[in-house]
Write a protein that holds these residues in place. Structure first.
Motif, PDB file in Angstrom:
ATOM      1  N   SER A   1       0.852  -1.197   0.000  1.00 27.81           N
ATOM      2  CA  SER A   1       0.000   0.000   0.000  1.00 27.81           C
ATOM      3  C   SER A   1       0.884   1.241   0.000  1.00 27.81           C
ATOM      4  N   GLY A   2       0.569   2.186  -0.895  1.00 28.14           N
ATOM      5  CA  GLY A   2       1.400   3.387  -0.999  1.00 28.14           C
ATOM      6  C   GLY A   2       0.722   4.675  -0.561  1.00 28.14           C
ATOM      7  N   GLN A   3      -0.620   4.678  -0.535  1.00 26.95           N
ATOM      8  CA  GLN A   3      -1.377   5.860  -0.110  1.00 26.95           C
ATOM      9  C   GLN A   3      -2.718   5.384   0.442  1.00 26.95           C
ATOM     10  N   GLY A   4      -3.156   6.010   1.519  1.00 27.15           N
ATOM     11  CA  GLY A   4      -4.462   5.679   2.083  1.00 27.15           C
ATOM     12  C   GLY A   4      -5.533   6.673   1.682  1.00 27.15           C
TER      13      GLY A   4
ATOM     14  N   VAL B   1       0.040  -0.462  -4.698  1.00 29.44           N
ATOM     15  CA  VAL B   1      -1.357  -0.042  -4.913  1.00 29.44           C
ATOM     16  C   VAL B   1      -1.626   1.248  -4.146  1.00 29.44           C
ATOM     17  N   MET B   2      -2.298   2.176  -4.803  1.00 28.65           N
ATOM     18  CA  MET B   2      -2.520   3.473  -4.172  1.00 28.65           C
ATOM     19  C   MET B   2      -3.961   3.939  -4.330  1.00 28.65           C
ATOM     20  N   ASP B   3      -4.591   4.146  -3.184  1.00 25.31           N
ATOM     21  CA  ASP B   3      -5.962   4.657  -3.147  1.00 25.31           C
ATOM     22  C   ASP B   3      -5.930   6.167  -2.937  1.00 25.31           C
ATOM     23  N   TYR B   4      -6.509   6.895  -3.868  1.00 26.06           N
ATOM     24  CA  TYR B   4      -6.516   8.356  -3.767  1.00 26.06           C
ATOM     25  C   TYR B   4      -7.910   8.934  -3.575  1.00 26.06           C
ATOM     26  N   LEU B   5      -8.943   8.091  -3.695  1.00 28.68           N
ATOM     27  CA  LEU B   5     -10.279   8.681  -3.844  1.00 28.68           C
ATOM     28  C   LEU B   5     -11.175   8.540  -2.631  1.00 28.68           C
ATOM     29  N   ALA B   6     -11.538   9.651  -2.048  1.00 27.30           N
ATOM     30  CA  ALA B   6     -12.641   9.673  -1.096  1.00 27.30           C
ATOM     31  C   ALA B   6     -13.832  10.260  -1.856  1.00 27.30           C
ATOM     32  N   GLU B   7     -15.012  10.167  -1.262  1.00 32.78           N
ATOM     33  CA  GLU B   7     -16.198  10.684  -1.972  1.00 32.78           C
ATOM     34  C   GLU B   7     -16.027  12.152  -2.331  1.00 32.78           C
ATOM     35  N   VAL B   8     -15.519  12.923  -1.360  1.00 33.97           N
ATOM     36  CA  VAL B   8     -15.389  14.359  -1.598  1.00 33.97           C
ATOM     37  C   VAL B   8     -14.381  14.641  -2.718  1.00 33.97           C
ATOM     38  N   THR B   9     -13.411  13.761  -2.867  1.00 30.94           N
ATOM     39  CA  THR B   9     -12.384  13.965  -3.888  1.00 30.94           C
ATOM     40  C   THR B   9     -12.994  14.000  -5.288  1.00 30.94           C
TER      41      THR B   9
END
Lengths: 456, 105
Positions: free
Chosen positions: A9-12, A34-42
């Motif tokens: 994991s590279g980003q939460g 693997v990198m997760d960048y997206l929250a709903e607000v994003t």
């Protein structure tokens, strides 16, 4: 078939520790980042950026990161999977191509997953009787249709699997579930069957553990947090996955943090509802079936995960404009800090009332006293309190009321209780409130598409 | 005998729309026996009186020695709409650990 793969994991979230992915690719061996960048607000923020400039709408940290890690991942043959493509994954991929060309990197295959963005298709769906009703309230989307800012379907692991099967080194997607990013390489490498729900659930659970970065390795850990070493260089989690569905969660040895039964258990419980029905586009995982074995040395085995067939719907996340808000604050010092702050709040509210301003909600919190635990906060002895920050927040559909509110904070300094400071930030400005509309859509109506960008 | 929940368990909380979830994990099997028996949805609802304005649901995860609570209508409209200082309920697990539990000796 490989006997195991290491997925890091590279980003939460977008805004997470910038050094983390660099550490992951340099401090030890991994196969996937693997990198997760997206929250709903994003998504709504990115949609706004794309509206202004059609070449934007993705996590702009990605090209910058790629400039640092592309030579390393190329040399070590590490594949990168991210949903940071946001509402414009193609533009994101093209930006990465530019970086690669600038660095003189050849033979790199970048895949893009598109098709999740249904903003332009809402009318089409409504006309064909797909109502996109609110999942909880059942209301029709027609109510907010004119105010919609973004609309995306959550895809799962399989479009990424297709991209990997086509030989992609880097996979950039739009709205993909966080768990799908981690599950996809397992399906790809181990050839898991699309109907092997226990294994798909095992990979999904691993994805849930990885999706918030260091929250699995000691970050935000409410157990014995003081025992966590070297937070400064905290190691993000790595899932060592095996073909039988067993996964060992670990981290690079030279980095800080801790992987124990307790740190993993806390992350497993993060933001879940009914543990027996953890629904993703890929499967329905049973979190109550999960077994953990702490192997010591920052290794925790996750096994025996059970799950069921996926549902026939994709989840849709629609964001829409819902008025404005503003937040103001002032700080009062000893003596009687809380009494002064409360008096200031009463004075301010009276003024807002006299002005006949329209608010949907006004809320005051006293930071240093009850802002987090509200009525559960212990009563305080004012003699022991050095200072209190009064934080007052308002929300309204009338922007003028919000603007006027912003002009009523500073006057309190000369027209209210004494020993007050902390107005350096200027007048509170109205910010647009973005609300969410969760809905479901039949999978048959939305189709992911994998595009390959290749150059010599 | 009264015991402090924070002495036998830890946890994590977050948001699910306007609902908050609080996961509580016992440090050992005896601790799980205690929370499984005493930390009921009703007690959690009462603990968050005035904060949680909806129902509280409880789920059990014995393999993890854990309980998961969903507190509906708790976050002031949820995520980006809420005016709460802790709009995502990040500190609610700590708030639940304030609870004291009466157990048989």
């Amino acid at each position: 078939m490989k006997d195991k793969i290491r997925i890091a994991s590279g980003q939460g979230f977008w805004g997470d520790l910038i050094e983390a992915p660099y550490y992951q690719v340099t401090r030890g061996e991994i196969d996937y980042l693997v990198m997760d960048y997206l929250a709903e607000v994003t998504m709504s923020i990115l949609q706004k950026q794309k509206n202004k400039n059609p070449n934007l709408g993705y996590a702009r940290d990605i090209p910058e990161l790629m400039e640092r890690i592309l030579p390393i991942i190329k040399e070590k043959n590490i594949k990168v999977i991210t949903n940071g493509g946001g509402v414009n994954p193609v533009a994101c991929a093209e930006a990465v191509v530019d970086v690669a060309q600038k660095l003189g990197i050849e033979k790199l295959k970048i895949a893009v997953v598109v098709g999740d963005n249904i903003l332009e298709r809402i009318d089409e769906f409504l006309e064909s009787g797909i109502e996109l009703n609110h999942m909880e309230t059942g209301e029709s989307i027609v109510k907010i249709k004119e105010r919609v800012l973004s609309a995306n379907v959550y895809f799962g692991a399989f479009p990424i699997v297709e991209a990997l099967q086509k030989g992609a080194d880097i996979v950039i997607t739009g709205r993909t579930t966080d768990t799908g990013l981690t599950l996809a390489p397992m399906i790809h490498e181990f050839g898991w069957d699309i109907n092997d729900y226990n294994k798909l659930s095992a990979g999904t659970v691993a994805g849930h553990i990885l999706e918030c970065g260091a929250q699995a390795t000691g970050g935000n850990f409410l157990g014995d947090w003081e025992s966590i070493e070297n937070f400064a260089e905290v190691g993000f989690p790595i899932a060592e996955a095996y073909p039988n569905g067993e996964v060992i969660i670990t981290k690079h040895e030279s980095l800080g943090g801790k992987v124990t039964f307790e740190t993993i258990a806390e992350q497993l419980l993060y933001e879940i509802g009914d543990p027996k029905n953890y629904i993703t586009p890929d499967c329905v995982a049973d979190f109550a079936s999960i077994k953990l074995e702490d192997l010591g040395n920052n290794r925790v085995k996750v096994f025996d995960v059970k799950g069921e067939k996926e549902t026939e719907f994709y989840k849709v996340s629609v964001s829409y404009a819902d008025g404005c808000s503003a937040v103001g604050s002032l700080t009062y010092s000893w003596p009687q800090a809380l009494t002064k702050a409360k008096a200031a709040d009463r004075i301010l509210r009276k003024r807002l009332e006299n002005l006949n301003l329209q608010f949907d909600e006004i809320r005051t919190d006293y930071i240093g006293y009850n802002a987090t635990h509200e009525s559960l906060a212990k009563e305080i002895n004012e003699d022991d309190i050095n200072e209190i920050m009064m934080r007052i927040a308002v929300r309204s559909h009338d922007k003028k009321s919000i603007e006027r509110f912003g002009r009523e904070i500073a006057p309190l300094i000369l027209t209210g209780p004494p020993s007050v400071t902390g107005f350096a930030g200027g007048r509170p400005k109205p910010s647009k409130v973005v609300a969410y509309w969760p809905a479901l859509i039949p999978k048959s109506l939305v189709h992911p598409e994998v595009k390959i960008l290749e150059w010599k | 005998m009264k015991i402090k929940l924070r002495d036998i368990a830890h946890g994590r909380s977050g948001d699910k729309g306007d609902a908050a979830n609080i996961g509580i994990i016992a440090y050992d099997d005896r601790g799980y026996e205690i929370i499984e028996k005493h930390l009921t949805a009703e007690k959690v609802k009462k603990h968050f009186d005035g904060i949680c304005r909806g129902k509280v649901e409880r789920y059990e995860l014995p393999n993890l020695r854990a309980l998961n609570f969903l507190l509906h209508n708790t976050l002031g409209g949820g995520g980006t709409v809420s005016l709460k200082f802790d709009a995502q309920g990040k500190t609610l697990a700590a708030a639940l650990l304030r609870m004291e539990i009466e157990i048989e000796n």
